[in-house]
Design a protein around this motif. Structure first.
Motif: not given
Length: 969
Positions: A711-713, A715, A718, A734, A736-737, A763, A874, A878, A903
């Motif tokens: 779980a990670d916000d 990418p 991840l 995987c 995202s939150d 997150m 990817e 981002e 971010r």
């Protein structure tokens, strides 16, 4: 008969008249002589008392200023030290504001000036008696030296000496230069009477100052005082000390044990009026024999002379009252019945509300009572009579001084002392300025504490932001280093990349400890370290940068160097690398940098061996005047042209100090170019018995294949976690939150069950801590699944919060593959807890617009080329999304930019967009402190760099094959 009788009557009358004249004249002469003696003695006693008060007040003012220097100079301390330049400025300002002395100095134990108010005194040691200087260092009280001739002006001078303790520095002696002419000037209003002399001298009769000024006797020892002279200030007649004429003299000791004030009045001056009266009365007496009518004239002259005597007495009283009025403090005297005798106008001004009742013969308790009723005493309260009783008891009790608040907001120091006759004398000193200064000092202390706390919070935030992109760098570098498809040379390069990534991790760890370095609370983790290997590794880490700059790196380690010592490897490596990096940075092409180390002696009684480590270079060197300053914060001799922040040497000095060592800089005398610098560190380390250090083998794969929920916000994070886990033989899922992680564990598994959860903490929406709490509240086996916190927040309170939420363990980003695999094995019960790893040392690097990693411009290490290109896409997606989020962020409150710019900084750092990462982190650190207009300007600057960076990345994607090390600086 009548004539006879008349003659007899006349004779008798004349005889009686003559007898009356004779007797009356004799009696009157005796009385006048006594009166002249009493008047002279009273004058001498009064002058001695006023002169003593004046000397005490002046000397106390100088002494008080010296006593207050310690907290004033202590404020100028930085890193526990006070610089002489800052002290010079402080002393100059104090000297400018104070007229009680000519110069102000801080002297070293040998008498040389360490700091002075006047520039002309800094290179001229004052001619102070060394015994007085030593007495001042060993005593907590002030010491007065002199009189001696000033080396600057040639005039007679007194030096007030007081010991001064500076934080982090030697014991100094504060000295105030007071010319004797200033003391004479101060006494002038007191002693302007014919035949009157005031002498300020030591108890051994050495003359310090006199009025009138006597240049020939200053500093000489006078004739000792008569043993019959009372020490309580009473006057008596003794032999003259300046001339052979007898004098009326009184001596009063000052508040300084070896200083006293002697007032003397020549006998001829004291009896001058009496001698005139005696001659007049004799003329009157003789004239009365010749002329009876002279009797009237004699009586007239006698009455007239009496009036003159009373006038002189009134003048003397007026002089005393004038002296009392001239006091800067409030003065009041009450008699034995507590009735007001006298007070000055300053006293009435301080007690303005009670002033109508402060009149002669007024009772003390009536003055206090009326003042309390009218608000003169804010502390009186409702029970006025109780307040009056308490105040009267204190007034008659000879208690220590106390502070009182006046209704106008001023503060006074109240001092009351009993007199021998049963009365009381009081002094009221206005201490409002002192109280305000104390309040300002307290406010400055609290402000400094708040600034330190704010800096600690900023460092914690910055550490978190560093760890997020480093997670991608180090994680994928580890995957690449273990790729079996790489050749030996490629694997060596990948391992070098991984080592550099570990050093970057160490930089993030150092950020956590920076505040502790400054506070002197840096924790040292002592372990066994192979000292020659550690120093060799440091040289290897900077060798590539030296080769690129055509600088030779040489290693000179003494054979007697202990092979194994107990120390903090990370801190020692960081210290040496800071010195080596600086040497390479400032050494021109073709130059040479040497790293040398050798023991300075054998082990002492404590088992510690003194060692010296030197880094020598052939650069421009460091000017001698700046060799101490370069170890301060943000100090750069080239004003930033060589890059960096100017903190490296400051941190190195802090580490050396925490290790109990010292650090310094000197000229490189043996340099072949004639220029260069030598940075040295001297430490005392404990040698250990040599042993074979087993190299840790790479962690093997766990015995069973795990299905891990990540779980990670971000990418990119991840992708890194998926690559690391799949390279270790595990499968991943995987989200995202935190909410999606909870839902995944709550729903029936569509595939293999979840064996373990890798949970990011920070997150959007539901964070990792809340998600963990909800997972622990689920029914069935899902509530017991192991949860591993993976976050860039690495403070002890962050780890404690993770465990409190229900997480089983914690890993700080960037993730190291071996640590991750070992932690998975431990959490699933397949391996014991791994030993604690020492943090790697930091490494400094340049900051271009875009840095490329690996053999191709698009590849991300650790996967096959197609997977690498997909991962690059990817990361680029981002970066675009983060840029757009920053562009759309509201500017109503600048702190709302923090999530978007955080971010953007993470994505930029992962892609090697160093310039964009630096700009974004700067905006993130400043967002909470700048105005909306400044935030708008900085955001536009960051967006401009982002557009340039995205264009450079897209160009690199189109080339697909170029392999520069860095592009578009």
């Amino acid at each position: 008969m009548l004539v006879h009788r008349l003659r007899l009557a006349v004779t008798l009358s004349c005889g009686l008249l003559l007898l009356t004249i004779f007797v009356g004249t004799s009696l009157l002469l005796n009385r006048l002589e006594d009166s002249a003696r009493r008047t002279g003695m009273q004058t001498v006693e009064r002058v001695a008392r006023v002169a003593e008060s004046t000397v005490n007040r002046h000397f106390l003012a100088v002494d008080g200023m010296l006593a207050g220097l310690t907290p004033l100079i202590g404020q100028l301390g930085r890193d526990g030290k006070v610089e002489p330049g800052a002290a010079n400025r402080m002393l100059r300002e104090l000297n400018f504001q104070n007229l009680n002395f000519r110069d102000l100095m801080l002297l070293q134990p040998d008498g040389r000036p360490w700091a002075t108010a006047l520039a002309g005194s800094r290179n001229r040691p004052p001619p102070i008696d060394p015994e007085r200087l030593a007495e001042a260092r060993g005593s907590g009280a002030a010491v007065i030296s002199g009189p001696i001739r000033s080396t600057n002006t040639g005039e007679w001078t007194l030096f007030f000496l007081r010991a001064l303790e500076l934080p982090g520095g030697p014991t100094l002696v504060a000295a105030a230069e007071v010319p004797t002419s200033l003391v004479t000037t101060m006494l002038s209003p007191v002693g302007e009477l014919p035949g009157l002399r005031i002498a300020v001298e030591r108890v051994n009769a050495q003359l310090l100052a006199s009025l009138p000024h006597d240049e020939t006797r200053i500093g000489r020892t006078l004739r000792p005082l008569d043993a019959s002279l009372p020490q309580d200030g009473s006057a008596t007649e003794i032999g003259g000390r300046f001339t052979d004429e007898r004098v009326l003299a009184a001596v009063r000791p000052t508040l300084y044990r070896d200083i006293q004030v002697v007032a003397s009045l020549e006998a001829t001056a004291a009896y001058a009026g009496y001698e005139q009266d005696r001659q007049r009365l004799h003329l009157i007496a003789f004239g009365s024999i010749l002329l009876i009518g002279a009797l009237g004239l004699a009586l007239h002259l006698a009455l007239r002379q009496r009036e003159r005597i009373e006038a002189e007495r009134a003048a003397a009283r007026g002089l005393l009252e004038s002296a009392i009025e001239s006091l800067p403090d409030g003065f009041v005297m009450f008699d034995a019945d507590d009735r007001l005798v006298i007070c000055n106008q300053r006293y009435r001004d301080l007690y303005a509300v009670s002033a109508p009742f402060i009149v002669p013969n007024a009772r003390f308790e009536d003055i206090i009572r009326e003042g309390a009723r009218r608000g003169q005493y804010p502390q009186a309260g409702d029970d006025i009579e109780a307040f009056v009783a308490d105040t009267k008891a204190w007034h008659r009790g000879n208690h220590p001084s106390m502070e009182r608040l006046l209704p106008d907001g001023r503060w006074v120091l109240v001092t009351e002392r009993s007199t021998p006759g049963g009365g009381t004398v009081g002094i009221r000193t206005d201490i409002t300025a002192l109280k305000h200064a104390m309040a300002d000092l307290a406010l400055a202390r609290d402000t400094a504490a708040a600034a330190t706390e704010a800096k600690s919070r900023f460092l914690a935030r910055m550490s978190h932001e560093l760890r997020t992109p480093l997670n991608g760098v180090l994680g994928l570098a580890q995957v690449l280093a273990r790729d079996p498809a790489l050749s030996g040379e490629q694997r060596a390069r990948a391992e070098t990349l991984e080592s550099a990534g570990r050093h970057l991790v160490s930089v993030a760890n150092d950020v956590l400890d920076l505040a502790k370095v400054e506070a002197g609370r840096l924790e040292l983790r002592l372990t066994a370290a192979e000292l020659p290997d550690l120093l060799g590794d440091c040289a290897t880490l900077v060798r590539q940068a030296a080769v690129e700059k055509q600088v030779t790196i040489a290693l000179d380690l003494a054979p007697s160097l202990p092979p194994l010592v107990e120390t903090d490897q990370t801190r020692l490596r960081q210290l040496v690398l800071n010195l080596l990096s600086n040497a390479v940075k400032f050494t021109p092409p073709g130059g040479r940098v040497e790293l040398a180390a050798w023991p300075l002696g054998v082990a002492g009684e404590d088992g510690l061996v003194p060692l010296r480590i030197e880094v020598r270079d052939t650069g421009p060197g460091v000017p001698e005047a700046e060799r101490r300053a370069i170890f301060g914060d943000f100090v750069q001799l080239d004003h930033g042209r060589a890059g960096g922040t100017g903190l490296g040497l400051a941190i190195a000095a802090g580490i050396a100090g925490q290790m109990g060592g010292s650090i310094g800089c000197e000229a490189h005398a043996a340099s072949p170019t004639g220029t260069g610098a030598v940075f040295w560190v001297e430490l005392r380390l404990r040698p250990l018995r040599a042993r074979a250090v087993a190299r840790e083998a790479p962690a093997g794969l766990p015995r069973r294949r795990l299905h891990v929920l990540v779980a990670d916000d971000v990418p990119a994070n991840l992708a890194v976690a998926r690559a690391l886990l799949e390279s270790a033989g595990h499968t991943t899922q995987c989200v995202s939150d935190g909410a999606m992680a909870v839902e995944t564990l709550r729903a029936p598994p569509a595939g293999p069950p979840i064996d373990l959860v890798l949970m990011d903490v920070m997150m959007p929406g539901m964070d990792g801590l809340e998600a963990t709490r909800r997972i622990r509240a689920l029914p069935g086996p899902a509530s017991r699944v192991p949860i591993l916190a993976v976050t860039a927040s690495a403070f002890s309170e962050d780890i404690a919060a993770c465990r409190e939420a229900g997480m089983d363990a914690h890993l700080a980003k960037p993730i190291e593959r071996e640590a991750l695999v070992a932690m998975l094995a431990r959490l699933t019960g397949e391996a014991p807890p791994p030993p604690a790893d020492a943090a790697p040392a930091p490494r400094l690097g340049e900051t271009p617009l875009l840095q490329r990693r690996g053999a191709t411009s698009l590849a991300v290490p650790g996967l096959d080329p197609e997977a690498e290109r997909g991962l690059f896409v990817e990361f680029l997606r981002e970066l675009r999304a983060a840029t757009e989020a920053l562009r759309q962020a509201e500017l109503v409150m600048p702190e709302r930019l923090v999530p978007a710019v955080h971010r953007l900084a993470g994505a930029a750092a992962t892609l090697g967009a160093a310039r964009l990462a630096l700009a974004a982190r700067h905006l993130q650190s400043e967002a909470t402190r700048i105005s909306t207009e400044e935030a708008h300007r900085q955001r536009e600057a960051v967006l401009a760099v982002a557009v340039e960076t995205i264009a450079a990345l897209e160009t690199a994607a189109a080339d697909d094959g170029a392999a520069p090390v860095a592009a578009a600086h």
